[in-house]
Design an enzyme around this catalytic site. Structure first.
Site, PDB file in Angstrom:
ATOM      1  N   THR A   1       0.812  -1.225   0.000  1.00  0.00           N
ATOM      2  CA  THR A   1       0.000   0.000   0.000  1.00  0.00           C
ATOM      3  C   THR A   1       0.842   1.270   0.000  1.00  0.00           C
ATOM      4  OG1 THR A   1      -0.148  -0.299   2.367  1.00  0.00           O
ATOM      5  CG2 THR A   1      -2.059  -0.935   1.082  1.00  0.00           C
TER       6      THR A   1
ATOM      7  N   GLY B   1       3.743  -2.716   7.798  1.00  0.00           N
ATOM      8  CA  GLY B   1       3.982  -3.330   9.107  1.00  0.00           C
ATOM      9  C   GLY B   1       5.397  -3.858   9.193  1.00  0.00           C
TER      10      GLY B   1
ATOM     11  N   GLU C   1      -6.065  -6.030   3.934  1.00  0.00           N
ATOM     12  CA  GLU C   1      -6.106  -7.227   3.096  1.00  0.00           C
ATOM     13  C   GLU C   1      -7.447  -7.375   2.386  1.00  0.00           C
ATOM     14  OE1 GLU C   1      -4.141 -10.718   4.599  1.00  0.00           O
ATOM     15  OE2 GLU C   1      -3.067  -9.551   6.099  1.00  0.00           O
TER      16      GLU C   1
END
Lengths: 709, 723
Positions: free
Chosen positions: B179, B218, B471
């Site tokens: 992203t 992340g 997701e």
């Protein structure tokens, strides 16, 4: 193609700012004027802006994105500093102005307003509601609580084992005739005062709800002022106070628990406007017990107003983002045009349907909030006057008004706080991943907000207790031909729409749905039929059996109140240019928040035809959204919430979403700290020796050979 | 003071009598009998007339899995690092990040020593009690490695996962660079570029502008040494769309490589333990062979070979979705257990004529608020077990087909991939939404105590809700599932029936959509799960047929309807699984059977027929005569059947106290002692002054306003100044 603006870019980046500015420039109406409608009058709107300007310039009260990184301990200390600061404004403000100030502060820093609210709102309101005028004067003015000076009060109502059922509280206040004192005691763990805002660190005094026991007779729950801390801020003997610790939200508030072990207070610390105990232990009881709960009414009314501002704030953030953000090429983009930009989120019909109803709700709730606020002021004033003048008829009249205020404020409080909670969550989801960043406001707003659905009357408990009298009315109309007065008078249409008239349809098609007055009528009939059906069950079973239906009745009642009041206000609003824009929102609210949400009920009870509900989804809602869409920037600008109030990097006025957001993230998390404080541990893990080595090579084939010999 | 002095009785008598009233002494001294929630819960527990272990096997799918889960619960609750502690609810973001890092370290001890499948189950369970840990490990083990597996060659996978040991969290740590600040859902629209430089046989990875900054990554802020970067492949000025590249971020000293700018994304609503970061690449050079090239290859002359089956590269996304659906079951189990134990132990208000207050759960409204979620959790358990199994089978077949070059198997697998995309999308979106509601509603049902962090709702909600976004955003996923459903129905109407597909029940769409007669017409019909399934199939068919003409003009306009179709598909899947499993695995005489039948009915009446009654009525699938029976009377009756066994039904989830991690939700039911006791031990009442107390006290004791104003506003001064 490298070019430099503020930074060097290799290609053209997204430009949300221009999108928002362009739509702003094309607005069809003036947000300033719209603001006057929302806030009730020009005067009130301008006062609000003046107060906000003062606070956004104030070096201590000012809030920005850094707020989202504070720990609980930091927030509590900061909150105390802010209370100190605001107490100085308090000394100069009139009570009305200060209340307004506090309510605005609550939007951008709810911990401060609540922590003050337990003192000035609940503590003093409780004394006002239950104490004599002299008692109020003594505690509020002589002891200077009202200016946050001298003493600091908290509201000792809920206990570990009792929240909703106030009558069941178990703390005792036993009259000790010999010493002319009450002994306040926590008989067991369940009666520990719990959740008491301000108790852990701030409060010097507490209005304690405790069972009055005189000569072993239990007179039920009354209120007593009990000192918790002395003038050195040390705990009084017999008082045990603790911090309640981590909470889902409102970290700035020092909620605590309190246990009393035979704490003695003078008899005259009992609040005795309605109930008195004489020197000899003679008890005089109040004419109407529920009057003593009027302390809670102010809070409920305030929460409706809070709901409006929260709906406004959340929809502003999500809608500005939805205009500035592009994602995918939707049906409005020519698939063959390779240069075409992606579609703005708000040009997707689903996105409109997800967000615009909350914006409409902000408008509609604002009207209801104003009305209920006005009503409580009038009612409390009437009651005070009547009590002061010992005017029994006046008292009874005020009590009637109070009863209908309980219904209206209760149904509005529960419905609107739920709606606002839902809006925070839905607006967050509509901002995708960025909604999850703390810097965009949603997470903290949600965590701070949702307790509104629980405290000062749990929403479901309120839902039941408001729905019940409505069903009782319906039963009485049917059995005794009773005529209902007040805001539920539409119930009198019972016989025209039940029994053999039970299948008379109100909404038949798209055109019926676009008539807000018909929707209001349809809500009335839905309430009537649902209550009638519930009434049948109540006769067979019990009220308990229809709890779920009662909650629905309460919600519909609130929507009826809100929508009727909104339409009334729009009808009498003097700016005819704005009217069509206001009316559209009423239509959308009715179509989405009422009909779409309660479609099952409207269909089941034949209030709307299946054709109408089909049209609703296919025609009305998409059409209304489409009509509202071009003026969304103006509609949200009309809330006139400055960037500080909004406090969301992606929701700022200038619409420069990405630069604002990235800038704040870098400011709060300097990229030069690219190793974590615990990086050594992390690196040690990655660079650890092999498993064999860590097992000292004891499990190798070689070792196996040796060990198996 | 004047008021006090005047009042009679102000002068205190010297002697005070001691309170002589009898008190009872147990663990502490009470003046009256304290509430006894533990007794209430124990009493109801005794009602359980089945073996909770047997029920657990039903819920987990089989005995073996049930045993594995229980052993793992035990291993976790005994592990000094992995176990939960109430005091962790007080830690700051920085502390939580460190705790998670410690737990990752602990988890690596298991990854090296236990079978990988067992480790994944361990990680799945840990995700429920520490979602930050779960995702922080999964970006490496799940997203990073799955991406390499899905898009890289076997050799590439072996190199990164095995030789470089990222598969056991050693040497390197991967993150998932998909992203961007300006692009989330639309992956194909990512703007980071990977430009081929023929001269040096390398790619230049570059972030062209702020919008293309990798965002939310992340593990990027502090942990990751490498990322799989989604970037546009540019060769000789031609844009080949988004492909994947391994880009090293940090060297072996854990320092940032040149051209890499990384920052911490900062405060979040939840998952504070994850070091999400942003990344900007400025002319970062990587060797050509760092591109993942299972499907798409660039040779050193810049010739690009495009993938024959690009869709297969997305299979790697399925695992996360399947996992989240299963998470929903476990989180549902955890929170219904807490709320129902509290509802049994807590008493509030006495019914007319009763002296003792009623247990919350004896209020019908309370039953209606909680029991539908309990039933949903049972259905989710069975449904997600099936989804997990189907997903495993799919991967197995795919590997087999590719390894043996079995064209027929590959074709069939691709078919089931298609239905897996719809099923996983509709289950992931519907169940993560439902679970978010469930946490929130269970919290509200615990009143004020639900708001205390120590009872777990707040943190879990905050950690959970991102599941609805990442997701595959739930609305985007549901719309795409809905679109496929409509297309499938259209295909069926064109006489092309579905094969090897989980939605073969729609093969009758033509008949179903034309049916004039409602499927559910009388009360008795509601009792038959087969008929209810037929009703859902009928509704989906009619709904889809109604939308087909509009879909030829625009898909966007029917977004909301597509979401509803996706939800209906999910519920069909769950109910079908529940009913099949009940028929196949539960013996007629099993004591669990009557309870499961009630729970299943409660599930479909309150989660399917009730919430979608508007649609069922509108399309004539349910006759209006039974509508109020379905929405009002019958749910109540079913709730009353389930009500007596709520303790047994939640005990059957077999989640231990350490896993439940909620003071009011413990097994022994001693709600108030557990709660006050822990609150006191974490917040020692001896420190009864705040650290900032002095400032606060100074404020209360401040001098009068006049004095602070230098007495310059007094009447006296006014007189002087106005002269």
């Amino acid at each position: 193609m490298v070019f430099t603006t503020n930074t060097v870019s290799i290609s053209q980046g997204p430009d949300p700012r221009s999108l928002i500015q362009k739509e702003r420039a094309e607005s069809k109406f003036n947000p300033q004027k719209m603001q006057y409608f929302l806030e009730g009058s020009k005067e009130r709107a301008e006062l609000i802006k003046q107060l906000l300007q003062q606070m956004e310039r104030d070096p201590i009260l000012f809030t920005d994105g850094s707020y989202y990184d504070f720990t609980k301990d930091q927030l509590r200390a900061l909150t105390a500093t802010k209370i100190n600061r605001i107490s100085r404004y308090l000394e100069g403000d009139s009570i009305d102005v200060f209340n307004r100030r506090l309510s605005l502060l609550g939007v951008f820093d709810p911990a401060v307003s609540t922590r003050i609210g337990v003192n000035l709102g609940l503590f003093i309101s409780c004394i006002r509601g239950n104490g004599t005028y002299e008692q109020l004067k003594y505690w509020a003015l002589d002891k200077e609580t009202a200016t946050i000076k001298g003493i600091y009060g908290c509201f000792g109502m809920t206990e570990l084992a009792h929240g909703s059922n106030i009558m069941g509280l178990e703390t005792t206040a036993t009259f000790d005739k010999a010493n002319d004192e009450f002994i306040i005691n926590t008989p067991h763990i369940g009666a520990t005062k719990w959740w008491i805002g301000g108790a852990a660190h701030s409060s010097t005094h507490c209005t304690v709800y405790a069972r009055l026991i005189v000569d072993e007779e239990d007179y039920g729950v009354k209120t007593f002022v009990v000192p918790l801390r002395d003038s050195n801020h040390d705990l009084m003997p017999g008082v045990t106070v603790g911090d309640i610790g981590a909470k889902m939200g409102r970290d700035g508030i020092d909620n605590g628990w309190i246990q009393f072990s035979s704490v003695r207070i003078p008899r005259f610390f009992m609040l005795q406007k309605f109930c008195k105990v004489s020197r000899d232990g003679e008890v005089i009881l109040p004419p109407l017990e529920q009057l003593s709960y009027s302390a809670l009414l102010g809070g409920r009314v305030m929460m409706v107003l809070d709901s409006y501002r929260m709906l406004a704030r959340m929809s502003t953030i999500a809608l500005r983002y939805a205009i500035g953000r592009r994602q995918f090429k939707g049906d409005n983009v020519d698939p063959d045009d390779e240069e075409a930009l992606e579609t703005q989120l708000l040009d997707y019909p689903l996105h409109q349907k997800r967000l615009l109803p909350y914006m409409a709700a902000a408008y509609v709730v604002s009207a209801g909030a104003l009305k209920v606020e006005r009503t409580i002021e009038e009612t409390l004033a009437e009651l005070d006057d009547a009590v002061d003048e010992d005017d029994d008829a006046g008292i009874m009249k005020a009590i009637d008004a109070m009863k209908s205020l309980f219904i209206d404020s209760g149904s509005l409080k529960s419905t609107c706080t739920w709606l606002a909670a839902e809006s925070i969550d839905q607006c967050r989801q509509a901002c995708g991943g960025h909604g999850y960043s703390a810097y965009n406001g949603f997470g903290k707003a949600y965590n701070d907000w949702v307790v509104q659905c629980t405290w000062e009357g749990d929403n479901n408990v309120l839902g039941i207790s408001i729905g019940k009298p409505i069903v009782k009315h319906v039963i009485a109309i049917e059995d005794d031909g009773k005529v209902v007065k007040g805001s539920s008078d539409f119930l009198n249409q019972l016989k025209d729409y039940t029994g053999s008239n039970g299948s008379k349809v109100i909404l038949n098609n798209a055109s019926d749905i676009s008539d807000v007055k018909k929707i209001i009528h349809a809500i009335e009939i839905a309430i009537i039929r649902l209550s009638y059906e519930a009434g049948k069950t109540v006769r067979k079973e019990s009220f308990d059996y229809v709890g779920a239906e009662l909650v629905n009745i309460t919600k519909l009642k609130a929507h009826h109140y809100l929508l009727s009041e909104y339409v009334r206000r729009v009808d009498e609003f003097d700016d005819s240019e704005l009217k069509p824009y206001l009316y559209k929102l009423a239509q959308l609210y009715g179509a989405t928040m009422v009909l779409d949400k309660f479609a099952g009920i409207f269909l089941t009870f034949n209030v709307a035809s299946t054709g109408a509900i089909t049209d609703l989804a296919k025609i009305n809602i998409p059409q209304l959204c489409k009509e509202i869409r071009p003026n969304v920037v103006a509609y949200t600008d009309s809330f006139q919430q400055s960037d500080m109030m909004i406090n969301a990097a992606i929701g700022k006025y200038d619409g420069d979403i990405y630069e604002n957001y990235f800038g704040l993230v870098k400011q709060q998390n300097p990229p030069k700290d690219h190793k974590a404080p615990y990086s050594a541990a992390l690196e040690a893990m990655l660079n650890r020796p092999s498993l064999e080595q860590r097992e000292r090579f004891e499990k190798t084939l070689e070792a196996g050979e040796i060990l198996s010999k | 003071m004047a008021l006090l002095a005047k009042t009679k009785g102000f002068i205190k008598p010297e002697k005070k009598e001691v309170d002589q009233k009898p008190k009872n002494v147990a663990n502490v001294i009470s003046n009256k009998t304290p509430p006894n929630p533990a007794g209430d819960i124990a009493k109801e527990r005794a009602r359980t007339d089945w073996d909770p272990k047997e029920m657990h096997e039903f819920l987990e799918g089989n005995e073996k899995k049930s045993n594995e889960v229980l052993r793992l619960y035990q291993s976790i609750e005994r592990d000094p690092v992995l176990q939960t502690k109430a005091e962790y609810f007080d830690i700051t973001q920085k502390e939580e990040r460190e705790l998670v890092a410690l737990r990752i370290n602990q988890m690596t001890k298991f990854i090296e020593t236990e079978p990988y499948k067992k480790f994944r189950r361990r990680l799945q369970l840990m995700t429920v009690i520490d979602p930050s840990l779960g995702i922080r490990m999964l970006v490496n083990l799940g997203l990073f490695l799955n991406c390499i597996k899905g898009n890289g060659t076997q050799k590439q996978y072996d190199y990164w996962a095995k030789s470089k040991e990222s598969g056991v969290v050693k040497q390197m740590y991967g993150c998932f660079g998909m992203t961007e600040l300006g692009h989330g859902s639309n992956v194909a629209g990512c703007e980071t570029t990977a430009t081929f430089d023929e001269e040096t046989d390398s790619f230049l990875i570059d972030t062209p502008h702020i919008g293309a900054t990798k965002w939310w990554i992340g593990g990027a802020a502090h942990s990751a040494t490498h990322t799989v970067c989604y970037a546009r492949l540019i060769v000789k000025d031609i844009d080949y769309g988004v492909k994947t590249f391994i880009v090293p971020l940090r060297d072996s000293q854990h320092n940032l490589l040149p051209g890499i700018a990384i920052g911490d994304i900062g405060a979040k609503m939840g998952r504070q333990g994850v070091d999400n970061g942003w990344i900007q690449f400025t002319e970062v050079r990587i060797p050509r062979f760092f591109m993942l090239q299972r499907w798409c290859k660039v040779n050193k002359h810049g010739n690009v070979t495009l993938p024959p089956l690009e869709q297969l590269s997305y299979i790697s996304l399925l695992e996360g979705r399947v996992g989240m659906a299963t998470d929903s079951y476990r989180i549902g189990a955890r929170f219904t257990t807490i709320a129902l134990r509290y509802a049994v132990g807590r008493r509030q208000f006495a019914k007319p004529g009763k002296k003792e207050e009623s247990q919350l759960i004896d209020y019908m409204l309370h039953q209606r608020r909680l029991l539908p979620y309990l039933a949903l959790t049972y259905a989710a358990a069975v449904g997600t077990y099936r989804l997990e199994k189907e997903h495993d089978l799919l991967l197995e077949n795919l590997d087999k087909a590719l390894a043996t070059n079995d064209k027929l198997l590959l074709k069939n697998t691709i078919n089931s991939t298609k239905s897996m995309f719809v099923d996983s999308a509709s289950l992931k979106s519907t169940l993560t939404w439902d679970a978010a509601d469930l946490i929130d509603q269970c919290r509200q049902a615990c009143g004020g105590h639900g708001y205390s962090s120590y009872n777990s709702f707040g943190k879990s909600f905050n950690d959970w809700v991102v599941q609805c976004t990442w997701e595959g955003d739930n609305n985007v996923l549901a719309m795409s599932a809905g679109k496929t459903i409509i297309k499938n129905v259209q295909q069926i109407l064109n006489n092309k029936k579905l094969k090897d597909h989980t939605m073969e029940f729609l093969n009758d769409a033509s008949t179903l959509s034309k049916a004039k007669k409602a499927v559910i017409r009388i009360k008795e019909h509601v009792d038959d799960p087969e008929r209810v399934l037929k009703a859902i199939a009928g509704l989906i068919s009619k709904f889809a047929v109604d939308l087909i003409p509009i879909s030829h003009q625009t898909w966007d306009a029917i977004g909301a309807q597509r979401v509803i179709l996706s939800k209906l598909r999910c519920h069909y899947y769950l109910l079908e699984s529940f009913n099949d499993k009940l028929e196949q695995d539960v013996k007629a005489k099993s004591p669990t059977r009557p309870h499961l039948e009630n729970v299943m009915r409660l599930y479909y009446v309150t989660n399917i027929l009730g919430p979608f009654i508007g649609e069922f009525l509108r399309f004539g699938v349910i006759s209006p005569k039974v509508a109020s029976y379905i929405t009002q009377q019958y749910p109540q009756e079913l709730c009353q059947k389930v009500r007596p066994y709520v303790i047994g039904l939640t005990d059957s989830f077999q989640q231990p106290d350490n896993f439940i991690n909620s003071l009011i939700g413990k097994y022994n039911g001693d709600i108030y002692n557990n709660y006050l006791g822990e609150v006191k031990s974490i917040n020692n009442p001896a420190t009864h002054k705040a650290p900032y107390s002095e400032e606060f006290e100074q404020n209360l004791k401040r001098v009068a306003l006049d004095e602070r104003e230098h007495f310059s506003k007094t009447a006296e001064v006014a007189k002087k100044l106005s002269q």
